[in-house]
Design an enzyme around this catalytic site. Structure first.
Site, PDB file in Angstrom:
ATOM      1  N   TYR A   1       0.695  -1.050   0.401  1.00  0.00           N
ATOM      2  CA  TYR A   1       0.004   0.011   0.296  1.00  0.00           C
ATOM      3  C   TYR A   1       0.944   1.536   0.148  1.00  0.00           C
ATOM      4  O   TYR A   1       1.777   1.307   0.710  1.00  0.00           O
ATOM      5  CB  TYR A   1      -0.992  -0.003   1.224  1.00  0.00           C
ATOM      6  CG  TYR A   1      -2.144   1.006   1.112  1.00  0.00           C
ATOM      7  CD1 TYR A   1      -3.144   1.556   0.600  1.00  0.00           C
ATOM      8  CD2 TYR A   1      -1.849   2.640   2.087  1.00  0.00           C
ATOM      9  CE1 TYR A   1      -3.738   2.452   0.190  1.00  0.00           C
ATOM     10  CE2 TYR A   1      -2.109   3.614   1.677  1.00  0.00           C
ATOM     11  CZ  TYR A   1      -3.102   3.819   1.010  1.00  0.00           C
ATOM     12  OH  TYR A   1      -3.811   4.822   1.301  1.00  0.00           O
TER      13      TYR A   1
ATOM     14  N   TRP B   1       1.327   5.455  -1.560  1.00  0.00           N
ATOM     15  CA  TRP B   1       0.641   6.826  -2.656  1.00  0.00           C
ATOM     16  C   TRP B   1       2.128   6.582  -3.695  1.00  0.00           C
ATOM     17  O   TRP B   1       1.887   7.533  -4.779  1.00  0.00           O
ATOM     18  CB  TRP B   1       0.563   7.581  -2.274  1.00  0.00           C
ATOM     19  CG  TRP B   1      -0.523   7.752  -1.519  1.00  0.00           C
ATOM     20  CD1 TRP B   1      -1.866   7.584  -1.015  1.00  0.00           C
ATOM     21  CD2 TRP B   1      -1.782   9.446  -2.278  1.00  0.00           C
ATOM     22  NE1 TRP B   1      -3.059   7.792  -0.748  1.00  0.00           N
ATOM     23  CE2 TRP B   1      -3.556   9.322  -1.810  1.00  0.00           C
ATOM     24  CE3 TRP B   1      -1.293  10.169  -2.885  1.00  0.00           C
ATOM     25  CZ2 TRP B   1      -4.029   9.614  -2.027  1.00  0.00           C
ATOM     26  CZ3 TRP B   1      -2.482  10.900  -3.195  1.00  0.00           C
ATOM     27  CH2 TRP B   1      -3.709  11.177  -2.816  1.00  0.00           C
TER      28      TRP B   1
END
Ligand SMILES: Nc1nc2c(c(=O)[nH]1)N[C@H]1C(S)=C(S)[C@@H](COP(=O)(O)OP(=O)(O)OC[C@H]3O[C@@H](n4cnc5c(=O)[nH]c(N)nc54)[C@H](O)[C@@H]3O)O[C@H]1N2
Ligand SMILES: Nc1nc2c(c(=O)[nH]1)N[C@H]1C(S)=C(S)[C@@H](COP(=O)(O)OP(=O)(O)OC[C@H]3O[C@@H](n4cnc5c(=O)[nH]c(N)nc54)[C@H](O)[C@@H]3O)O[C@H]1N2
Ligand SMILES: [Mo]
Length: 762
Positions: free
Chosen positions: A112, A114
Site C-alpha cells: 500500500y 501513494w
C-alpha cells in the site's frame, strides 16, 4: 535558462513545468491553467537531490552474511552496497524459494502507498503486475484514506462512487447551497492533493470565497476557511455522532423531517427514528443529550437544526472522521441526518463525503478514466483489509472478522514493497517494528532512505517521476499531462519497471511482464489504446506524438449521471445497488453479521481506546507535505520547531505543563513516545493537541530515560493504537490517540533520519 528547457511533469499535488539552472538547481512553475497552485511544489527542489536518496542497491549486513530469517535486527543494522546483478539475483532466488517451499500466498505484495503520479510507472501497479506473472501474492484491500467507508457505503448506498465520483461541484454549491454543515471542517490544506494528480485546483480557489454560510465542526480552527459566513464549532473529538443524532432528533420531534423522502428513497427510517426516540434503550438522542457528550450547547444545536431545515443544506463528513474507532458511525449518521432533511439528490443539497479531504471531491473536471496499466490476474485468494498489516505478520493462522466473513491470516515469509511507507502510514510503529521482524525477507523499492527502507533486507534504488517519462492524470482531472524526463536518475537508481523486469528475467516471465515493450513503447501503447476507446465514443483525441509535443491535452468532456439524483427522480426506475434499492438507514445485511461494534443502523458508540493520557491527540494530514513525501523539502522544513514536527497545544494546557511556544516537548503514552516542537495556540480546542503525520520516523534511545526509545522527530504513529475501526471494515483508526505532553529536559538528540543509514562497500 530558456523556456524551451521547461519540461511538463506532474505530482499528486499538481501539474507543473520544470527546468534546471546552470548549477543544477531545479526550478518549478505551476501549470498555467492552475488557478490555485499548491504550495507543496516548493518541496520538490530540495527533495529530488537530497542526501537521503538511495543511490545504489543495498543489503542489510545480517541478511547478506547470515541469510534470510526472522530477526530483531531490521532497522538497526548497516547496509552493504552491491551491484544490481547481485541484488537482483539474491531477491529472485528468495522469491523462487518462498513460492516453492511455502506457496505464493507466503509473499505479501499488497504494498500500500501513494507512490508518485504517472500512470505507467505507478509502483504498486508495476509490482502487482509482476507478481501476477509469477503465480500471485497475498494482497491488501481498501485504503487508509476512506477504507471504513469503502466497506460501509456499498451496503447503505451501493457504492463509494455515488458520493466520491458524483459529488456536486464547488460551483454548484456556490450557486445553490445556503448552508454547508461540515463535520471535520473544510481544511484548505488538504485540497492540494488528488491521487494521480490535478491540473486545476478549483477547490482551493472556491474556498477563498465560498459564498455560502458554513458551520465548520472541528476541534481545530485551521479546518475553517476564512470568510464572512463561516462559524467555527470546536467540538470534542470523536463525538460528532452525538451531534448528528441530536440534530436528527430535533428535526424528528419538531416535525421538520421529510417523511416523503424517507418513504420513497430510504429503507429503515422507522428503525432509525425509534433509536432517536430511545424506544429500546430509553435514551432520547435529544439536543440536551448530545450537548452533554459533544460539548456544544443544546440551544445552538436546536438553532442549527432550524437553519438546516430552512434552506438548501449540504451536510458533509470528512474522511478523517471515519479514520477512527467506530468510524462507520459518523458517515452513516451523517447520511441519515441528510436523509431526514430530504435534500439528497438536489443540486447543492444532501450529503457529501470528503469535501475538504481531497482536491477531486467537488472538482468540476470531466470523469475520464486515465490510461491504466493492465495488472493481470492474481490467482492467490488470500488478502487482508489493508490496515491489518501488523496483525498479518504477527499472527499467522489467526482468524478474524471482516464484512461478514471469517478470514485467516496466511503465513508470510517474504514482504515486497514499492511506492509506500508503512513506517509512515501504519499505527503503533513500535509494534510494526516487531511485526517486520517476523518474515524471512523484506524487499523495498524506494527513492529515499525512509524508515521502511531502513527496515528492509534489500533496498532497490528507484527513480523519481522527474527522472523518467510517463503520462499523468488524476481520477478526475481537466488535463492529461505528458510527463517528460526532467533530470538524470540519481546514482544507479532504476525505474521500478526496469527492476521488476530484471526479476522477471531471472524467474522466466520477462516476456509476459514486459510484452517486449520498452517504457516509452508502453506509454505509446497505453495512450493509443485509451485514445481508441474515446475516439470510438466520438471524442476528438490527438495521436501520441502530437500530445507528447504539446505537453498536455484537455480531457474530453465525459459526464455521468449521479446515482443519488437519479434515485430521487424515480426510485423505481433508478434503484441503488443495495439489497432494497434504496438508501439503507437500517441494513439487514450488516445487522445479520451481529457485530456489536457496528450494528444494523447508525448508533452512538464511544471509543474503547481511552488509555494513554489526558490529552486527545489528533494525527491529521500535514499541511506542509504529502504524508512523508517531501519531509526533507523546504516547505516542510520551514515549519519545524527546533527541527521537530510542530505540535499544537492550547495555552491553558501549555501553561499547566509550563510549556512555552518553541519548546521541545515529549509526547507519550503507553505505546511509545516522540519529541515534537510546541506551538502554543488558541486555534485548538482545550484538551486537544494536534500533531500531523509524516515526520520521518527516527527511533532512538531516549536520552533522559535509559532503556527506553522515542522517535526523535515527531511521528505520531508511535502513539496511535493498532486497532481497527470495527469488525465490519477493519479500517484504519489512526486519526486519534490519547497522550500526555511534557517539556523535554536534557539534550535534544540529533536527527538520524535526515542522512542515509550507515553504508558499507561490498
Ligand atoms: N496516524 C495516522 N496515520 C495515517 C493517517 C492518519 O490520518 N493518521 N492517514 C493515512 C492515510 S489517509 C494514508 S493515504 C497513508 C499514506 O501512507 P503512504 O502512502 O505510505 O505515505 P507516502 O509518504 O506517500 O509513501 C509513499 C512512498 O513511496 C515512495 N515513492 C514515491 N514515488 C515512488 C516510485 O516511483 N517508486 C518507488 N519505489 N517509491 C516511490 C515515496 O518516497 C514514499 O516513501 O497514511 C495513513 N496514516
Ligand atoms: N497537505 C496535504 N493534504 C492531503 C494529504 C497530505 O498528506 N497533505 N493527504 C491526502 C490524503 S491521502 C487523504 S486520504 C486526505 C485525508 O483527508 P481527511 O482525512 O479529511 O484529512 P485530515 O487532515 O486527516 O483530517 C481533516 C480534519 O479533521 C479534523 N478532525 C479530526 N478528528 C475529528 C473529530 O473527531 N471530529 C471533527 N469534527 N473533526 C475532526 C482534524 O482537525 C483535521 O484537520 O487528505 C489528502 N490531502
Ligand atoms: Mo489517504
Amino acid at each position: 535558462m530558456s523556456t524551451e528547457h521547461w519540461r511538463p511533469s506532474s505530482t499528486h499535488w499538481g501539474a507543473f513545468r520544470a527546468a534546471t539552472d546552470a548549477d543544477g538547481t531545479l526550478r518549478v512553475q505551476p501549470h498555467p491553467a492552475d488557478p490555485a497552485p499548491s504550495p507543496l511544489l516548493g518541496n520538490l527542489a530540495g527533495t529530488v537531490r537530497h542526501r537521503t536518496r538511495v543511490r545504489r542497491p543495498a543489503i542489510r549486513r545480517g541478511w547478506l552474511t547470515g541469510g534470510p530469517g526472522p530477526t530483531g535486527a531490521r532497522g538497526d543494522e548497516e547496509f552493504v552496497e552491491v551491484g544490481w546483478d547481485t541484488a537482483l539475483d539474491l531477491v529472485a532466488e528468495q522469491l523462487e524459494r518462498t513460492r516453492r517451499e511455502h506457496g505464493n500466498e507466503a509473499i505479501f505484495g499488497g504494498s500500500y502507498g501513494w507512490a508518485s503520479a504517472g500512470r505507467f510507472h505507478h509502483a504498486q501497479s508495476q509490482l502487482h503486475r509482476f507478481h501476477n506473472t509469477i503465480g500471485g501474492y497475498t494482497a491488501s484491500r481498501n485504503n487508509y484514506s476512506f477504507g471504513t467507508s469503502q466497506v460501509l457505503l456499498p451496503h447503505v448506498i451501493g457504492s463509494t462512487d455515488a458520493l466520491l465520483q458524483h459529488a456536486d461541484s464547488w460551483a454548484t454549491i456556490q450557486e445553490h447551497t445556503d448552508l454547508v454543515v461540515a463535520f471535520g471542517g473544510l481544511p484548505g490544506k488538504n485540497l492540494s492533493i488528488a491521487s494521480g494528480g490535478i491540473t486545476r485546483h478549483t477547490g482551493s480557489a472556491a474556498l477563498r470565497d465560498l459564498g455560502t454560510d458554513l458551520v465548520a465542526i472541528s476541534p481545530l480552527a485551521d479546518d475553517v476557511p476564512a470568510g464572512p459566513g463561516a462559524d467555527w464549532w470546536p467540538i470534542a473529538p470523536g463525538t460528532d455522532v452525538a451531534l448528528q443524532l441530536g440534530l436528527a432528533h430535533t428535526l424528528l420531534t419538531t416535525g421538520r423531517h421529510d417523511q416523503d423522502f424517507l418513504d420513497r428513497c430510504c429503507t429503515g427510517s422507522e428503525v432509525f427514528a425509534g433509536y432517536l426516540l430511545g424506544d429500546a434503550d430509553g435514551i432520547a438522542k435529544s439536543a440536551e443529550w448530545a450537548a452533554g457528550i459533544c460539548g456544544i450547547d443544546a440551544t445552538a444545536i436546536r438553532a442549527l437544526a432550524d437553519r438546516m431545515a430552512a434552506g438548501r443544506t449540504l451536510i458533509t463528513v470528512s474522511w478523517s472522521l471515519q479514520r477512527t474507532e467506530h468510524g462507520e458511525q459518523p458517515v452513516w449518521a451523517g447520511l441519515a441526518l441528510a436523509a431526514m432533511l430530504g435534500q439528497i439528490g438536489l443540486p447543492g443539497g444532501g450529503f457529501g463525503h470528503g469535501y475538504g479531504s481531497m482536491a477531486d471531491i467537488g472538482d468540476d473536471a470531466p470523469a475520464v478514466r486515465p490510461p491504466t496499466l493492465p495488472l493481470g490476474r492474481n490467482p492467490v485468494r488470500a488478502f487482508i483489509p489493508v490496515a491489518r498489516i501488523a496483525d498479518l505478520l504477527l499472527n499467522p493462522g489467526q482468524q478474524y472478522d471482516y464484512d461478514g466473513q471469517r478470514l485467516t491470516y496466511p503465513d508470510i515469509r517474504l514482504v515486497h514493497w514499492a511506492g509506500g511507507n508503512p513506517f509512515h502510514h501504519h499505527q503503533d510503529l513500535n509494534r510494526l517494528r516487531r511485526a517486520f521482524g517476523r518474515p524471512d525477507t523484506v524487499v523495498v523499492h524506494e527513492t529515499h532512505w525512509t524508515a521502511t527502507a531502513r527496515h528492509a533486507d534489500v533496498v532497490f534504488p528507484a527513480t523519481t517521476a522527474l527522472e523518467r517519462e510517463d503520462v499523468g492524470a488524476g481520477r478526475r482531472d481537466s488535463h492529461l499531462i505528458a510527463m517528460h524526463q526532467v533530470l538524470d536518475p540519481v546514482g544507479e537508481a532504476r525505474d521500478d519497471y526496469a527492476v521488476l523486469a530484471g526479476l522477471a528475467q531471472r524467474l522466466g516471465t520477462h516476456q509476459e511482464f514486459t510484452e517486449g515493450r520498452s517504457a516509452r513503447e508502453w506509454l505509446v501503447h497505453l495512450y493509443e489504446q485509451w485514445r481508441a476507446g474515446l475516439v470510438a465514443q466520438g471524442h476528438d483525441v490527438p495521436p501520441f506524438a502530437e500530445f507528447w509535443a504539446a505537453g498536455d491535452l484537455r480531457m474530453p468532456d465525459v459526464r455521468h449521471r449521479a446515482p443519488l439524483a437519479a434515485l430521487r427522480s424515480d426510485p423505481e426506475r433508478n434503484p441503488l445497488p443495495t439489497p432494497s434499492g434504496r438508501i439503507e438507514l437500517f441494513s439487514a445485511t450488516i445487522d445479520s453479521f451481529g457485530y456489536p461494534d457496528c450494528p444494523g443502523h447508525p448508533v452512538w458508540l464511544p471509543a474503547r481506546q481511552r488509555r494513554g493520557g489526558p490529552l486527545h491527540l489528533i494525527a491529521n494530514q500535514p499541511p506542509t507535505r504529502l504524508h512523508g513525501q517531501g519531509d526533507v523539502g523546504e516547505v516542510s522544513q520551514r515549519a519545524k520547531v527546533a527541527g521537530r514536527e510542530p505540535i499544537r497545544i492550547h495555552p491553558r494546557d501549555a501553561a499547566a505543563r509550563e510549556i512555552s511556544d518553541g519548546d521541545v516537548v515529549r509526547v507519550f503514552n503507553h505505546l511509545g513516545a516522540c519529541l515534537a516542537g510546541a506551538r502554543v495556540s488558541e486555534d485548538v480546542r482545550p484538551g486537544v493537541v494536534v500533531l500531523p503525520t509524516g515526520a520521518w520516523f527516527d527511533p532512538q534511545p531516549d536520552p533522559a530515560r535509559p532503556g527506553e526509545t522515542l522517535c526523535a522527530h515527531g511521528n505520531p504513529n508511535v502513539l496511535t493504537a493498532d486497532v481497527p475501526s470495527s469488525r465490519l471494515s477493519q479500517g484504519c483508526a489512526g486519526q486519534h490517540a490519547h497522550v500526555e505532553v511534557e517539556r523535554h529536559l536534557g539534550p535534544v538528540p540529533a536527527l538520524r533520519c535526515s542522512a542515509p543509514p550507515p553504508l558499507a562497500d561490498s
